[in-house]
Motif scaffolding. Structure first.
Motif, short mmCIF file in Angstrom:
data_model
loop_
_atom_site.label_atom_id
_atom_site.label_comp_id
_atom_site.label_asym_id
_atom_site.label_seq_id
_atom_site.Cartn_x
_atom_site.Cartn_y
_atom_site.Cartn_z
N PRO A 321 0.84 -1.21 0.00
CA PRO A 321 0.00 0.00 0.00
C PRO A 321 0.87 1.26 0.00
CG PRO A 321 -0.55 -1.50 1.82
CD PRO A 321 0.77 -1.93 1.28
N VAL A 322 0.25 2.39 -0.16
CA VAL A 322 0.90 3.67 0.07
C VAL A 322 0.89 3.93 1.57
CG1 VAL A 322 0.80 6.15 -0.34
CG2 VAL A 322 0.18 4.54 -2.17
N PHE A 323 2.06 4.24 2.15
CA PHE A 323 2.16 4.55 3.57
C PHE A 323 2.43 6.04 3.73
CE2 PHE A 323 2.87 0.03 3.54
CZ PHE A 323 2.26 -0.40 4.70
N VAL A 324 1.61 6.70 4.56
CA VAL A 324 1.70 8.14 4.80
C VAL A 324 1.97 8.32 6.28
CG1 VAL A 324 0.59 10.36 4.48
CG2 VAL A 324 -0.04 8.45 3.00
N GLY A 325 3.11 8.91 6.63
CA GLY A 325 3.49 8.85 8.03
C GLY A 325 3.92 10.13 8.68
N GLY A 326 3.41 10.34 9.88
CA GLY A 326 3.91 11.35 10.80
C GLY A 326 3.56 12.78 10.43
N ASN A 327 3.98 13.69 11.30
CA ASN A 327 3.79 15.10 11.00
C ASN A 327 5.00 15.60 10.19
OD1 ASN A 327 5.89 16.14 12.80
ND2 ASN A 327 4.54 15.52 14.47
N PRO A 328 4.94 16.79 9.64
CA PRO A 328 6.03 17.26 8.78
C PRO A 328 7.39 17.31 9.47
CG PRO A 328 4.07 18.58 8.41
CD PRO A 328 3.77 17.70 9.60
N GLN A 329 7.43 17.40 10.78
CA GLN A 329 8.71 17.48 11.50
C GLN A 329 9.33 16.11 11.79
OE1 GLN A 329 5.89 19.42 12.66
NE2 GLN A 329 6.76 20.96 11.28
N GLU A 330 8.67 15.04 11.37
CA GLU A 330 9.14 13.70 11.73
C GLU A 330 9.83 12.99 10.56
OE1 GLU A 330 6.44 12.03 15.29
OE2 GLU A 330 5.33 12.24 13.41
N GLU A 331 10.63 13.73 9.82
CA GLU A 331 11.34 13.14 8.69
C GLU A 331 12.32 12.06 9.13
OE1 GLU A 331 12.44 12.02 5.07
OE2 GLU A 331 10.76 13.34 5.59
N GLU A 332 12.89 12.19 10.32
CA GLU A 332 13.81 11.16 10.80
C GLU A 332 13.09 9.83 10.98
OE1 GLU A 332 16.85 10.28 14.54
OE2 GLU A 332 16.10 12.31 14.19
N TRP A 333 11.85 9.86 11.49
CA TRP A 333 11.07 8.63 11.60
C TRP A 333 10.80 8.04 10.22
CZ3 TRP A 333 10.16 5.44 15.42
CH2 TRP A 333 10.19 5.89 16.73
N ARG A 334 10.42 8.88 9.28
CA ARG A 334 10.16 8.37 7.94
C ARG A 334 11.41 7.73 7.35
NH1 ARG A 334 6.58 12.76 8.13
NH2 ARG A 334 8.22 14.27 7.65
N ALA A 335 12.56 8.35 7.60
CA ALA A 335 13.81 7.79 7.09
C ALA A 335 14.10 6.43 7.72
CB ALA A 335 14.96 8.77 7.37
N ARG A 336 13.81 6.27 8.99
CA ARG A 336 14.05 4.98 9.64
C ARG A 336 13.15 3.89 9.05
NH1 ARG A 336 13.77 5.48 16.00
NH2 ARG A 336 14.57 3.34 15.80
N PHE A 337 11.92 4.22 8.75
CA PHE A 337 11.03 3.23 8.15
C PHE A 337 11.44 2.93 6.71
CE2 PHE A 337 8.49 3.75 11.84
CZ PHE A 337 7.64 2.65 11.90
#
Length: 477
Positions: A321-337
């Motif tokens: 699926p398309v995964f949409v994650g976190g608020n705009p300040q959580e780029e580090e979390w997106r990078a970890r995923f």
């Protein structure tokens, strides 16, 4: 109010009609949902005293939302009955809060001293993990309608009762639409569940409650607050954020989602509370979207590393699926995923209130329905609220926002979906003046049809990029 008198080894007590109805019930799960100061908590030690006699030696539980609330209300009632009036046992606050039945109490309760100790443990529901270590023969859940008394805690209690098929007494004033208490207890009782009994009464069922105070509350309080706190009726309080969410219209039984339906997932990050809500978009007979979205899966497993989340969040899906994650300040979390193998898109909206308005509108237009076994998501939608001011009016602040991870996850997904359509349409409109009338085959490719759909019916990247589009790696249609 319960009035208890002891003469020698005999006990006598008086119960008002509401308490007596709960006393007479033989159902496994008995819920007393009533007005404030109506005698709910004072009834609980009497009920458990009888359950100890019926179920025999072993462990029992008293669960409150927090230890602070327990020490103000429930604990003094149990100490009064078991320690002072009946002298059945002794309370200890360390290492865990408990009343241990003494030899004298064993003789009174069971007819003789026992090899196995009988203990009543006092726990709190704000942390479901704290309830997982015991095997109970019966449990009292006091003020279980409070938001902090989590569904996970009720489910943990059911597991602790399962070996002995023990009974549970739930006592509470309703707080709003009730969350799991409404869906898992009240609604199932209304539907005829043979294991559940619900007893409801107003504050004035307690003969000690002043009628003048009841009449004053009726005159001066908002209608919703009087219904909840003095009549014991479920109603929508002021400040409920998604009052457009109606379980009769927006909750349906599960069915199998066709594999070809597009799927997208909102993800809320956190070290212990990563959560996700999965949506599928219905396709009609022409394989075009009908505008209906189905929430078909919720994910909230507890503390795990991103790699473990990434594997579990893809499991069982027919395709990625398309995964949409976190608020705009959580780029580090997106990078970890992403590093763990789960592509993650940034949500398009930075303003929480704009996102809430978008989700609110989805329910108003009946665009979103939810499978009825997504109990935690439904629970959160029915209790997500504003903080009220001293006059009982909603403020801008969200009450206990840190508890509503699935609401945040759903908002990320739905705002991405809506913003994506708007961006795509805007781009299509902007490009039309240059290419709309060019015949098929010019410049070596067919003109896209049906407002941006290609021959295969799938939307294509048109221009500009930004948060509203995805390339062929993440097809939407």
């Amino acid at each position: 109010m319960s009035f208890v008198e002891t003469v020698g080894e005999k006990i006598s007590f008086q119960l008002h009609p509401g308490q007596m109805q709960a006393w007479d019930s033989r159902k496994r799960f008995v819920a007393v949902i009533s007005g404030t100061q109506s005698g709910k908590t004072s009834f609980t030690p009497l009920w458990l005293w009888r359950e100890v006699q019926l179920a025999g030696p072993g462990d029992y539980g008293v669960i409150c939302p927090t230890f602070a609330l327990m020490e103000v209300k429930a604990l003094p009632e149990f100490k009064t009955l078991f320690e002072q009036q009946l002298r059945l046992g002794t309370y200890a606050g360390s290492p865990v809060r408990r009343i241990t039945i003494n030899p004298y109490g064993e003789r009174l309760l069971f007819g003789g001293e026992q090899q196995k100790k009988t203990q009543i443990f006092f726990g709190y529901a704000a942390n479901p993990d704290s309830l997982e270590s015991a095997t109970y023969k019966a449990v009292v859940c006091d003020e279980a309608g409070q938001k902090i008394f989590k569904r996970g805690s009720w489910q943990a209690i059911l597991r602790r009762l399962s070996i002995h098929q023990g009974r549970a007494l739930i006592t509470t004033t309703p707080y709003g639409m009730g969350g799991w208490l409404k869906t898992d207890i009240y609604d199932r009782w209304k539907a005829g569940n043979p294991d559940i009994d619900v007893i409801r009464f107003a504050s004035t069922m307690n003969p000690s409650f002043p009628k003048e105070e009841f009449d004053r509350a009726a005159r001066e309080l908002p209608h919703w607050k009087f219904q909840l706190f003095y009549l014991g009726n479920f109603t929508r309080p002021a400040g409920l954020i998604y009052d457009s969410f109606d379980q009769k219209r927006h909750v349906i039984p599960r069915f199998r989602i066709p594999d070809e339906w597009p799927r997208f997932v909102g993800v809320d990050f956190g070290p212990t509370n990563t959560a996700a809500v999965y949506f599928a978009e219905e396709l009609g007979a022409n394989r075009l979207p009908t505008g209906k979205l189905f929430a078909y899966r919720e994910y909230h497993p507890g503390k795990r590393e991103p790699a473990a989340h990434a594997a579990d969040m893809q499991a069982g899906e027919p395709r990625l699926p398309v995964f949409v994650g976190g608020n705009p300040q959580e780029e580090e979390w997106r990078a970890r995923f992403r590093a763990a193998g789960l592509p993650m898109v940034e949500p398009p909206l930075r303003d929480v209130e704009v996102g809430i308005d978008a989700v609110y509108g989805c329910f108003c237009r009946n665009e979103v329905v939810i499978f009825d076994d997504l109990v935690e998501l439904i629970d959160q939608l029915t209790t997500y609220s504003r903080v009220l001011d001293e006059a009982g009016e909603p403020t801008d602040a969200i009450e206990e926002k840190q508890l509503y991870h699935l609401c945040d996850a759903g908002r990320y997904a739905l705002t991405w979906h809506k913003r994506g359509l708007l961006n795509w349409r805007a781009a299509a409109s902007a490009d039309r003046d240059a290419t709309a009338d060019i015949p098929d085959g010019v410049f070596g490719k067919a003109r896209e049809r049906e407002e941006g759909r290609g021959e295969d019916g799938r939307r294509r990247r048109i221009s500009g990029g930004g948060p509203g589009w995805l390339d062929e790696r993440f097809p939407r249609f």
